[in-house]
Design a protein around this motif. Structure first.
Motif, PDB file in Angstrom:
ATOM      1  N   ALA A 193       1.994 -28.870 -27.281  1.00 12.58           N
ATOM      2  CA  ALA A 193       2.533 -28.788 -29.225  1.00 12.58           C
ATOM      3  C   ALA A 193       3.473 -30.232 -28.964  1.00 12.58           C
ATOM      4  CB  ALA A 193       3.958 -27.652 -28.668  1.00 12.58           C
ATOM      5  N   PRO A 194       2.819 -31.181 -29.139  1.00 10.09           N
ATOM      6  CA  PRO A 194       3.293 -33.037 -29.740  1.00 10.09           C
ATOM      7  C   PRO A 194       3.781 -33.296 -30.145  1.00 10.09           C
ATOM      8  CG  PRO A 194       0.585 -32.913 -29.446  1.00 10.09           C
ATOM      9  CD  PRO A 194       0.955 -31.411 -29.022  1.00 10.09           C
ATOM     10  N   THR A 195       5.020 -33.845 -30.867  1.00  7.74           N
ATOM     11  CA  THR A 195       5.403 -34.354 -31.458  1.00  7.74           C
ATOM     12  C   THR A 195       5.613 -36.039 -31.114  1.00  7.74           C
ATOM     13  OG1 THR A 195       7.376 -34.204 -32.277  1.00  7.74           O
ATOM     14  CG2 THR A 195       7.572 -33.925 -30.309  1.00  7.74           C
ATOM     15  N   PHE A 196       5.353 -36.339 -32.344  1.00  6.83           N
ATOM     16  CA  PHE A 196       5.530 -38.621 -31.981  1.00  6.83           C
ATOM     17  C   PHE A 196       6.872 -38.872 -32.165  1.00  6.83           C
ATOM     18  CE2 PHE A 196       1.013 -38.400 -34.018  1.00  6.83           C
ATOM     19  CZ  PHE A 196       0.534 -39.051 -32.617  1.00  6.83           C
ATOM     20  N   ALA A 197       7.327 -40.191 -31.609  1.00  2.00           N
ATOM     21  CA  ALA A 197       8.511 -40.760 -31.946  1.00  2.00           C
ATOM     22  C   ALA A 197       8.147 -41.391 -33.496  1.00  2.00           C
ATOM     23  CB  ALA A 197       8.412 -42.168 -30.682  1.00  2.00           C
ATOM     24  N   PRO A 198       9.014 -41.943 -33.728  1.00  2.00           N
ATOM     25  CA  PRO A 198       9.359 -42.472 -34.589  1.00  2.00           C
ATOM     26  C   PRO A 198       8.731 -44.150 -35.064  1.00  2.00           C
ATOM     27  CG  PRO A 198      11.825 -42.343 -34.305  1.00  2.00           C
ATOM     28  CD  PRO A 198      10.605 -41.760 -33.202  1.00  2.00           C
ATOM     29  N   ASN A 199       7.933 -44.327 -34.019  1.00  2.00           N
ATOM     30  CA  ASN A 199       7.510 -45.057 -34.451  1.00  2.00           C
ATOM     31  C   ASN A 199       5.968 -44.540 -34.294  1.00  2.00           C
ATOM     32  OD1 ASN A 199       7.327 -45.520 -31.274  1.00  2.00           O
ATOM     33  ND2 ASN A 199       7.589 -47.490 -31.452  1.00  2.00           N
ATOM     34  N   GLY A 200       5.268 -43.659 -34.090  1.00  2.00           N
ATOM     35  CA  GLY A 200       4.474 -43.297 -33.796  1.00  2.00           C
ATOM     36  C   GLY A 200       3.825 -44.243 -32.541  1.00  2.00           C
ATOM     37  N   ARG A 201       4.126 -44.254 -31.582  1.00  2.00           N
ATOM     38  CA  ARG A 201       4.046 -44.999 -30.009  1.00  2.00           C
ATOM     39  C   ARG A 201       4.539 -44.382 -29.175  1.00  2.00           C
ATOM     40  NH1 ARG A 201      -0.015 -46.487 -32.791  1.00  2.00           N
ATOM     41  NH2 ARG A 201      -0.647 -48.705 -33.665  1.00  2.00           N
ATOM     42  N   VAL A 202       4.731 -42.950 -29.364  1.00  2.00           N
ATOM     43  CA  VAL A 202       5.599 -42.476 -27.850  1.00  2.00           C
ATOM     44  C   VAL A 202       4.402 -41.103 -28.432  1.00  2.00           C
ATOM     45  CG1 VAL A 202       7.430 -42.185 -26.054  1.00  2.00           C
ATOM     46  CG2 VAL A 202       7.122 -43.981 -27.500  1.00  2.00           C
ATOM     47  N   ILE A 203       4.547 -40.088 -27.742  1.00  2.00           N
ATOM     48  CA  ILE A 203       4.874 -38.511 -27.799  1.00  2.00           C
ATOM     49  C   ILE A 203       5.557 -37.981 -26.781  1.00  2.00           C
ATOM     50  CG2 ILE A 203       2.917 -36.902 -27.715  1.00  2.00           C
ATOM     51  CD1 ILE A 203       0.956 -38.810 -28.519  1.00  2.00           C
ATOM     52  N   GLN A 204       6.012 -37.120 -27.456  1.00  2.00           N
ATOM     53  CA  GLN A 204       6.926 -36.152 -26.587  1.00  2.00           C
ATOM     54  C   GLN A 204       6.313 -34.614 -26.634  1.00  2.00           C
ATOM     55  OE1 GLN A 204      11.298 -35.099 -26.572  1.00  2.00           O
ATOM     56  NE2 GLN A 204      10.993 -37.194 -25.974  1.00  2.00           N
ATOM     57  N   PHE A 205       6.232 -33.966 -25.396  1.00  2.00           N
ATOM     58  CA  PHE A 205       5.269 -32.229 -25.509  1.00  2.00           C
ATOM     59  C   PHE A 205       6.291 -31.334 -24.873  1.00  2.00           C
ATOM     60  CE2 PHE A 205       3.611 -35.192 -22.286  1.00  2.00           C
ATOM     61  CZ  PHE A 205       3.531 -34.565 -21.182  1.00  2.00           C
ATOM     62  N   PHE A 206       6.154 -30.103 -24.170  1.00  2.00           N
ATOM     63  CA  PHE A 206       6.264 -29.690 -22.973  1.00  2.00           C
ATOM     64  C   PHE A 206       5.590 -29.179 -21.830  1.00  2.00           C
ATOM     65  CE2 PHE A 206       5.430 -26.308 -26.157  1.00  2.00           C
ATOM     66  CZ  PHE A 206       5.859 -24.968 -24.735  1.00  2.00           C
ATOM     67  N   ARG A 207       5.716 -29.205 -21.306  1.00  2.00           N
ATOM     68  CA  ARG A 207       5.338 -28.807 -19.921  1.00  2.00           C
ATOM     69  C   ARG A 207       5.450 -27.132 -18.716  1.00  2.00           C
ATOM     70  NH1 ARG A 207       3.595 -33.450 -15.867  1.00  2.00           N
ATOM     71  NH2 ARG A 207       2.078 -34.141 -17.599  1.00  2.00           N
ATOM     72  N   THR A 208       4.585 -26.589 -19.401  1.00  2.00           N
ATOM     73  CA  THR A 208       4.715 -25.194 -18.317  1.00  2.00           C
ATOM     74  C   THR A 208       4.676 -24.894 -16.661  1.00  2.00           C
ATOM     75  OG1 THR A 208       4.518 -24.124 -20.238  1.00  2.00           O
ATOM     76  CG2 THR A 208       4.671 -22.218 -18.357  1.00  2.00           C
ATOM     77  N   GLY A 209       5.271 -24.818 -16.073  1.00  2.00           N
ATOM     78  CA  GLY A 209       4.439 -25.109 -14.346  1.00  2.00           C
ATOM     79  C   GLY A 209       4.321 -23.799 -13.965  1.00  2.00           C
TER      80      GLY A 209
END
Length: 441
Positions: free
Chosen positions: A387-403
């Motif tokens: 489930a990636p989602t971009f920062a407003p500038n498109g240069r960083v990506i946030q996601f979630f990690r399941t252990g």
């Protein structure tokens, strides 16, 4: 939501032009680039005064700490300070001791101040200097309510990041996500919101019903999300300012992943009818949904291009999950992914140059490719990242990690588009389904 005021008086006037020799910069696309050392001393105050958020002296240290943390977390800079380096006096803010700072290893210097204003607000000054050239690169001032001091700090870091990288900023933004608690088989899922660095966290829902896949509206005033009430899926819009929520559409059919159009007029979502899952859109005000896909199989997800002309989505019409692009009216559907494994949860970059996705091939990894399907790169390599989602500038990506393991807890992470600087975002509970909002107004 308060708007920050930029102070442009003689004392804080932005530099009209920069000397040609001032070329200090970093490359955000070069993962091998060395960290730039930046000194960030405590920001002094001309006179210690009390505010509802603490004294101006205390705020000066806190602002410097947030600026240093933002720059460090970008992965491009190596801040030194505010602890462990010399304090600066208020007159030094505009007249740095340039001969001292090379001894710290710094090539750039961030100085500033915090000053109480007669109307109860505070002014936060922010200056960036090239140490070697002994020159000022940029200056900004922010007049804020004392409670908004963190926003002023993020704005200062944004100004430095933009000046040195040439990229748009992203620190002064917010993240919504699903906070999870309870045992693996019966999780309580609440809608939560926080600053981009995890601060100012608050829960928006109480967990009485399952909440999934939130997304910020383009104007930052609302969040769209999916919720199950009495096992009936409903798409809600939550008003961040008032806390009120309203139903956009509900159905007895399985419904998935609501997403905004860039102009805020439409909500894109997927719905399963008679064993076939297609992509629909509906007016943000409600009404009759319009079906955009009509192929045998499962068409899920959907993310608009920044100009709203196209949609990327996932479909198993070819026998396995792959990525497709179509026009916003559903025409001209074409496949763009052809690598091994399966592809899911695509999201278009705010810059329009990349599409992020989840690659499923043994494990779950975050990757990017161009909108044409070329240049595929995998950025993470853990057991289950999605489930990636971009920062407003498109240069960083946030996601979630399941252990792995019996708990199966999830957490929020981010990585830049080079695959470097992977880090976890602190949250009070387990977290999933993050969405990164636009830069705050």
């Amino acid at each position: 939501m308060n708007r920050l005021t930029f102070a442009f008086g003689a004392f804080l006037a932005a530099i009209a032009s920069q000397p040609a020799s001032a070329q200090l910069s970093v490359d955000v696309t070069d993962e091998s680039a060395a960290d730039m050392v930046i000194a960030v001393p405590v920001m002094p105050t001309p006179e210690t005064a009390s505010t509802i958020a603490g004294t101006t002296e205390t705020l000066g240290r806190q602002v410097a700490e947030v600026v240093a943390a933002d720059l460090r977390n970008s992965g491009l800079f190596k801040p030194v300070g505010p602890g462990g380096i010399r304090a600066v006096s208020f007159p030094e803010v505009t007249a740095p001791a340039f001969d001292y700072w090379p001894t710290t290893g710094a090539v750039a210097l961030v100085q500033g101040f915090v000053r109480a204003n007669p109307d109860g607000k505070v002014t936060v000054g922010c200056y960036l200097y090239d140490v070697a050239l002994k020159s000022e690169l940029t200056r900004h001032g922010f007049v804020v309510e004392p409670r908004d001091w963190r926003r002023a700090a993020h704005k200062c870091a944004d100004a430095i990041y933009a000046r040195l990288s040439g990229e748009s900023p992203f620190f002064d933004s917010r993240i919504a996500y699903i906070a999870e608690s309870g045992p693996k088989g019966s999780r309580i899922k609440q809608l939560a919101i926080m600053d981009s660095d995890g601060a100012n966290h608050r829960f928006l829902t109480q967990g009485g019903s399952t909440v999934l896949t939130p997304r910020f509206s383009p104007d930052y005033k609302h969040i769209v999300y999916l919720s199950y009430v009495e096992n009936r899926p409903r798409i809600y819009i939550y008003d961040i300012g008032t806390g009120r929520q309203r139903v956009v559409t509900e159905s007895a059919n399985q419904t998935f992943a609501p997403r905004w159009s860039p102009d805020g007029r439409w909500i894109l979502y997927s719905m399963s009818v008679a064993g076939n899952t297609d992509i629909y859109r509906i007016s943000a005000g409600g009404g009759t949904p319009q079906r955009l896909t009509n192929s045998p199989g499962i068409d899920v997800g959907g993310s608009y291009s920044p100009d709203g002309s196209k949609i990327v989505f996932e479909s198993d019409r070819s026998g396995g999950q792959q990525l497709y692009v179509m026009n916003s009216d559903g025409s001209d559907q074409r496949r763009i992914s052809f690598g091994g494994g399966r592809y899911a949860t695509p999201e278009w970059s705010p810059r329009g140059d990349l599409i992020a996705f989840t690659k499923i091939a043994g494990n779950f990894r975050i990757g990017v490719m161009t909108p044409q399907g070329s240049g595929e790169r995998l950025l993470t390599d853990s057991w289950q990242d999605e489930a990636p989602t971009f920062a407003p500038n498109g240069r960083v990506i946030q996601f979630f990690r399941t252990g792995q393991g019996r708990s199966g807890n999830s957490s929020i992470w981010q990585v830049d588009i080079t695959g470097a600087n992977e880090r976890r975002i602190p949250t009070p509970l387990a977290g999933s389904d993050p969405t990164w909002g636009p830069l705050l107004p």
